[in-house]
Write an enzyme that holds these catalytic residues in place. Structure first.
Site, short mmCIF file in Angstrom:
data_model
loop_
_atom_site.label_atom_id
_atom_site.label_comp_id
_atom_site.label_asym_id
_atom_site.label_seq_id
_atom_site.Cartn_x
_atom_site.Cartn_y
_atom_site.Cartn_z
N GLN A 7 0.85 -1.18 0.00
CA GLN A 7 0.00 0.00 0.00
C GLN A 7 0.90 1.24 0.00
OE1 GLN A 7 -2.85 1.51 3.34
NE2 GLN A 7 -3.96 0.01 2.13
N CYS B 121 -6.51 7.14 4.23
CA CYS B 121 -5.97 7.33 5.58
C CYS B 121 -6.13 8.78 6.03
CB CYS B 121 -4.49 6.94 5.61
SG CYS B 121 -3.74 7.10 7.24
N HIS C 9 -13.49 2.03 2.17
CA HIS C 9 -13.78 2.09 3.61
C HIS C 9 -15.11 2.83 3.74
CE1 HIS C 9 -12.22 2.69 7.93
NE2 HIS C 9 -13.50 3.02 7.90
N GLY D 56 -15.07 -1.78 10.02
CA GLY D 56 -15.92 -2.24 11.09
C GLY D 56 -16.51 -3.62 10.93
#
Length: 330
Positions: free
Chosen positions: A53, A83, A154, A196
């Site tokens: 990454q 991020c 995400h 999650g």
């Protein structure tokens, strides 16, 4: 997962699953170009399949970093556009790039022209006050047009002001439906989901809507979850034995100790192996306390295993349903 999924962590996780794709922690392109290549990019051949990454926003630097990573043997190049940490905010990359989909597309195109392995993007739903509908679609359309081989989303917006990275792990709420909608809109594009997901049962449910599932903290804090990955998602009968997984680390630990590493550098990633089982507290205590000694050796692992067995747990054949790991169905 910066500072978490290092080479020791990945080697340990590979003892638990042979098939899932493992992802490195994010490595900044400038560091790849000018830093200690072995420290930043080195990995064991046993970690395959493995993706690196990368972080950055300069297409030329990312292309060169991707070339170096491919030469090192990585199986995939993943550009981090998700991020929210302070380090990436100050460097104008990571989640900041959600605001400039055209630049992300330029980065993807440059990397695609430089390597033959797949190039993927990991992003958020959007950042700050962006409407997640058009924000995610704009980013997805731009990188797909540039040749991106897949999107990992995400399922949470990133707040770059007003929230710490830790707070941003819980706020705002996850929106899996938005990722599912993206997949419906782009049926021919690989779309994976992250954020999650606590269990393999939930991962299986997600695979009804998307092409892959990425586990981060669940895999790290409860690594025994990975013991059932190969059977459930890849159709491979694999031994599900947490004790064997721990013992399989002994030769690796001995090798690392001989190279000058400390036991704690590896053992810290193994603390959650017996999470939720009898003896888990003793396992964590021994690895944390005894394993922190500068002279600690593999005998500490055997001591911790003995404590687990003394706790009354039959640790053969036990799995847990309670990870970065990429799950894709066979």
């Amino acid at each position: 997962m910066m500072d978490w999924t290092d080479r020791h962590c990945r080697f340990f996780h590979r003892r638990l699953t042979r098939c899932a794709m493992l992802y490195t922690e994010m490595v900044v392109a400038d560091a790849v170009l000018h830093g200690d290549g072995e420290r930043l990019l080195g990995f064991s051949r046993q970690e395959h399949p493995i993706a690196i990454q990368l972080g950055g926003s300069d297409p030329a630097k990312l292309a060169e970093a991707a070339r170096i990573a491919e030469d090192r043997g990585y199986d995939e190049i993943n550009l981090n556009v998700g991020c929210p940490s302070d380090r990436v905010r100050s460097g104008t990359f990571g989640a900041c790039l959600m605001l400039t989909p055209g630049l992300v597309a330029d980065c993807v195109a440059a990397m695609k022209s430089a390597v033959d392995v797949p190039v993927t993007v990991k992003c958020r739903l959007g950042v700050d006050d962006q409407d997640t509908g058009p924000a995610l679609d704009a980013l997805a359309d731009a990188v797909v047009a540039a040749g991106c081989d897949g999107l990992w989303v995400h399922a949470r917006k990133a707040w770059l002001s007003g929230l710490s990275p830790k707070e941003n792990r819980e706020v705002p709420p996850l929106d899996y439906g938005r990722v599912h909608a993206l997949k419906r809109r782009l049926p021919d594009v690989f779309v994976g989901i992250n954020g999650g997901i606590p269990s393999l049962d939930e991962a299986s449910r997600q695979l009804d809507h998307v092409d892959g599932v990425m586990l981060g903290r669940a895999a790290y804090h409860t690594p025994a979850i990975l013991l059932d990955v190969d059977r459930r998602f890849f159709g491979i009968d694999a031994p599900q034995d947490v004790r064997a997984a721990a013992l399989a680390m002994v030769p690796y630990v001995e090798k690392e100790l001989a190279r000058g590493a400390r036991l704690s550098q590896t053992a810290r990633h193994m603390l959650g192996l017996f999470h939720g089982r009898p003896g888990a507290r003793q396992w964590r205590r021994i690895l944390s306390v005894e394993g922190a000694r500068p002279d600690a050796g593999v005998e500490v692992l055997f001591e911790a295993l003995a404590a687990v067995e003394a706790g009354g747990l039959d640790i053969l054949g036990q799995t847990s349903e309670t990870g970065l790991i990429d799950l894709q169905p066979a």
